[in-house]
Design an enzyme around this catalytic site. Structure first.
Site, short mmCIF file in Angstrom:
data_model
loop_
_atom_site.label_atom_id
_atom_site.label_comp_id
_atom_site.label_asym_id
_atom_site.label_seq_id
_atom_site.Cartn_x
_atom_site.Cartn_y
_atom_site.Cartn_z
N LYS A 19 -2.68 6.63 3.31
CA LYS A 19 -2.10 5.27 3.36
C LYS A 19 -1.37 4.95 2.07
O LYS A 19 -0.23 4.46 2.08
CB LYS A 19 -3.22 4.26 3.63
CG LYS A 19 -2.75 2.83 3.75
CD LYS A 19 -3.70 2.01 4.60
CE LYS A 19 -4.91 1.52 3.84
NZ LYS A 19 -4.61 0.48 2.82
N SER A 20 -2.00 5.22 0.93
CA SER A 20 -1.37 4.90 -0.36
C SER A 20 -0.05 5.65 -0.52
O SER A 20 0.95 5.09 -0.99
CB SER A 20 -2.30 5.31 -1.51
OG SER A 20 -3.46 4.53 -1.51
N GLY A 91 -2.76 -5.31 0.96
CA GLY A 91 -2.77 -5.58 -0.48
C GLY A 91 -1.81 -4.67 -1.23
O GLY A 91 -1.15 -5.09 -2.18
N ARG A 119 -6.84 -13.06 -1.24
CA ARG A 119 -7.06 -11.98 -2.21
C ARG A 119 -6.37 -12.31 -3.54
O ARG A 119 -5.31 -12.93 -3.56
CB ARG A 119 -6.58 -10.65 -1.63
CG ARG A 119 -7.45 -10.29 -0.41
CD ARG A 119 -7.15 -8.94 0.12
NE ARG A 119 -7.51 -7.89 -0.82
CZ ARG A 119 -7.19 -6.62 -0.63
NH1 ARG A 119 -6.52 -6.25 0.44
NH2 ARG A 119 -7.55 -5.71 -1.52
N SER A 164 -7.15 -0.68 -11.40
CA SER A 164 -6.54 -0.92 -10.10
C SER A 164 -5.18 -0.24 -10.05
O SER A 164 -4.29 -0.55 -10.84
CB SER A 164 -6.35 -2.43 -9.86
OG SER A 164 -5.36 -2.65 -8.89
N GLN A 166 -3.09 -0.65 -7.77
CA GLN A 166 -2.09 -1.62 -7.32
C GLN A 166 -1.52 -2.39 -8.50
O GLN A 166 -0.31 -2.63 -8.58
CB GLN A 166 -2.71 -2.56 -6.28
CG GLN A 166 -3.09 -1.82 -4.99
CD GLN A 166 -3.76 -2.69 -3.97
OE1 GLN A 166 -4.05 -3.86 -4.23
NE2 GLN A 166 -4.03 -2.13 -2.80
N ASP A 311 -12.69 2.88 -1.84
CA ASP A 311 -12.57 2.53 -0.42
C ASP A 311 -13.63 3.21 0.44
O ASP A 311 -13.80 2.87 1.61
CB ASP A 311 -11.18 2.90 0.10
CG ASP A 311 -10.10 2.04 -0.54
OD1 ASP A 311 -10.41 0.94 -1.03
OD2 ASP A 311 -8.93 2.48 -0.56
N LYS A 338 -11.93 -6.92 -1.73
CA LYS A 338 -11.19 -6.06 -0.80
C LYS A 338 -10.88 -6.85 0.47
O LYS A 338 -10.96 -8.08 0.48
CB LYS A 338 -11.99 -4.79 -0.53
CG LYS A 338 -12.15 -3.91 -1.77
CD LYS A 338 -10.81 -3.36 -2.23
CE LYS A 338 -10.93 -2.50 -3.47
NZ LYS A 338 -9.63 -2.10 -3.98
N ARG A 384 -12.33 -0.74 7.15
CA ARG A 384 -13.27 0.25 6.60
C ARG A 384 -14.72 -0.09 6.99
O ARG A 384 -15.55 0.80 7.13
CB ARG A 384 -13.12 0.37 5.09
CG ARG A 384 -11.69 0.70 4.69
CD ARG A 384 -11.56 1.72 3.59
NE ARG A 384 -10.14 1.97 3.33
CZ ARG A 384 -9.40 2.91 3.93
NH1 ARG A 384 -9.93 3.71 4.83
NH2 ARG A 384 -8.12 3.06 3.63
C1 S3P Z 1 -4.63 1.29 -3.40
C2 S3P Z 1 -5.44 1.00 -4.47
C3 S3P Z 1 -6.82 0.50 -4.32
C4 S3P Z 1 -7.37 0.76 -2.93
C5 S3P Z 1 -6.40 0.36 -1.87
C6 S3P Z 1 -5.11 1.17 -2.01
C7 S3P Z 1 -3.26 1.77 -3.64
O1 S3P Z 1 -6.82 -0.89 -4.55
O2 S3P Z 1 -8.59 0.07 -2.76
O3 S3P Z 1 -6.95 0.60 -0.59
O4 S3P Z 1 -2.62 2.28 -2.71
O5 S3P Z 1 -2.80 1.66 -4.79
P1 S3P Z 1 -6.95 -1.52 -6.03
O6 S3P Z 1 -5.72 -1.19 -6.77
O7 S3P Z 1 -7.11 -3.00 -5.80
O8 S3P Z 1 -8.18 -0.89 -6.63
#
Ligand code: S3P
Length: 425
Positions: A19-20, A91, A119, A164, A166, A311, A338, A384
């Site tokens: 996914k990422s 997110g 969030r 994080s 993100q 996750d 989350k 999840r």
């Molecule tokens: C992600 C980072 C994680 C993860 C999310 C995907 C990403 O979140 O939990 O499912 O793709 O960069 P955080 O950056 O909030 O830890």
């Protein structure tokens, strides 16, 4: 969604694309020059939200059965969206796109579902504002909806209070539009897919310890991106294979990036029999995972491993409830922010099954090995949670009923089909 008990899982499975990495492939492909061909893209609702946002900014993105083609516009080629960018439940879309939007020459608004609207977004607003960005939470509560007006950005060295990816990615992406080298230091290293993919496309990103730095104004050049299988999706089948007696399953082509592979380490610490085959370490590392059922025991999960399995904690908690002995999970307060409050929701679900679990401020303590029964579990529309308890339902006695079980479409639309594909009911 009612889940049936399974016996003896056998066979092979290719889990959906990461996914990422799928999100990033669309985003960075949109900012590249030329056409990016993406294979094994995750067709989950979250990644489709990313596609829809970039289409609204003028990027031509073709989807067909085997690939996605992103006809990139270059770093400065996006156009002002004529409507609100709908990020759905994602997110990653919200936080990464905000970094890109901060450097554009137009104003845009982002909004998503009820979960997204609760969030925390201050974690990206603060560093972006320190770079000179104009980003506001429209309701003034530090959450989406967000309004972002592009501004000239100054390079900063941001010390992030949270590990994080993100947040790190958001700042690095804004750094592409800044006036010098932008740096982000995080307390513990988080997943590094942004750094790997931006470098692959021609940017200059360097990493030293927990600091990542990016040079401004990269020229991104389209290249083929093969998305590895998502280890976060593989986690459900790792758990099912380990916990279902007499099982042996092969999970093909799973991403094993060391910033994501904590689930493998924790399973091994619990006594799991997992063998890596066909390891390929070019770019994003991948391997086939051979899983054999194992007697699991409790362990402690804490410290720098947490971001590498964040996750997977709902699944680890469920495994711990079936394992003998005590499992302690700490340093994981991020679970509360989350898609749901995963400390509270995992505790509620496992208690309904008869497990002995204590929630803590930053994790949980599970005394495993109690008899567990199927129950009515509320997923709180968190994909999840739904998948972790569906796996529990294939192992325990009694009927497992997952309320809101369809939310698996966020990251794994074919989950239930795959779950039943390996078993002898
Ligand atoms: C992600 C980072 C994680 C993860 C999310 C995907 C990403 O979140 O939990 O499912 O793709 O960069 P955080 O950056 O909030 O830890």
């Amino acid at each position: 969604m009612e889940i049936k008990k399974q016996t003896r899982l056998r066979g092979e499975l290719t889990v959906p694309g990461d996914k990422s990495i799928s999100h990033r492939a669309v985003m960075f492909g949109s900012l590249a020059q030329g056409t990016t061909r993406i294979t094994h893209f995750l067709e989950g609702a979250d990644c489709l939200s990313t596609i829809s946002c970039f289409r609204k900014m003028g990027v031509d993105i073709e989807r067909n059965a085997s690939e996605i083609l992103v006809h990139g516009k270059g770093l400065h080629g996006l156009s002002a969206p004529s409507e609100i960018l709908d990020v759905g439940n994602s997110g990653t879309t919200t936080r990464l796109i905000s970094g890109i939007l901060a450097g554009q020459s137009f104003t845009s608004e982002l909004n998503g579902d009820a979960s997204i609207q609760s969030r925390p977004m201050k974690r990206i607003m603060t560093p972006l504002q320190s770079m000179g960005a104009d980003i506001v939470s429209i309701k003034g509560n530090g959450c989406a909806p967000l309004r972002i007006t592009g501004k000239p950005l100054q390079a900063v060295h941001y010390q992030s209070p949270v590990a994080s990816a993100q947040v790190k990615s958001c700042v690095l992406l804004a750094g592409m539009y800044a006036d010098g080298i932008t740096r982000v230091t995080e307390p513990v290293l988080s997943r590094n897919h942004t750094e790997i993919m931006l470098n692959y496309l021609g940017a200059k990103v360097t990493s030293q310890g927990t600091t990542a730095s990016i040079e401004p104004e990269p020229v991104l050049k389209a290249r083929e991106i093969q998305v590895p299988g998502d280890i976060s999706s593989a986690a459900y089948f790792i758990a099912a294979g380990l916990l279902t007696p007499g099982s042996q399953i092969l999970l093909r082509n799973v991403g094993i990036n060391p910033t994501r592979d904590g689930i493998l380490k924790v399973c091994r610490a619990m006594g799991a029999d997992i063998t890596l085959l066909n390891v390929n370490e070019e770019g994003e590392p991948v391997a086939d995972l051979l899983i054999r059922s194992s007697q699991l025991h409790g362990t402690t999960v804490e410290g720098s491993i947490i971001p590498t399995l964040i996750d997977e904690i709902p699944m680890i908690a469920v495994m711990a409830a079936f394992a003998e002995g005590t499992t302690v999970i700490r340093d994981a307060a991020e679970l509360k922010v989350k898609e749901s409050d995963r400390i509270a929701v995992v505790t509620e679900g496992l208690r309904r099954m008869g497990a002995d679990i204590q929630p803590t401020e930053d994790g949980m303590i599970i005394h495993g090995g109690k008899p567990l029964q199927g129950a009515k579990i509320n997923s709180y529309l968190d994909h999840r949670i739904a998948m972790s308890f569906a796996v529990a339902g294939t192992i325990c006695d009694g009927t497992m009923d997952i309320v809101g079980g369809d939310c698996v479409n966020i990251s794994y639309p074919e989950f239930y089909k795959d779950l039943y594909s390996l078993g002898e009911c």
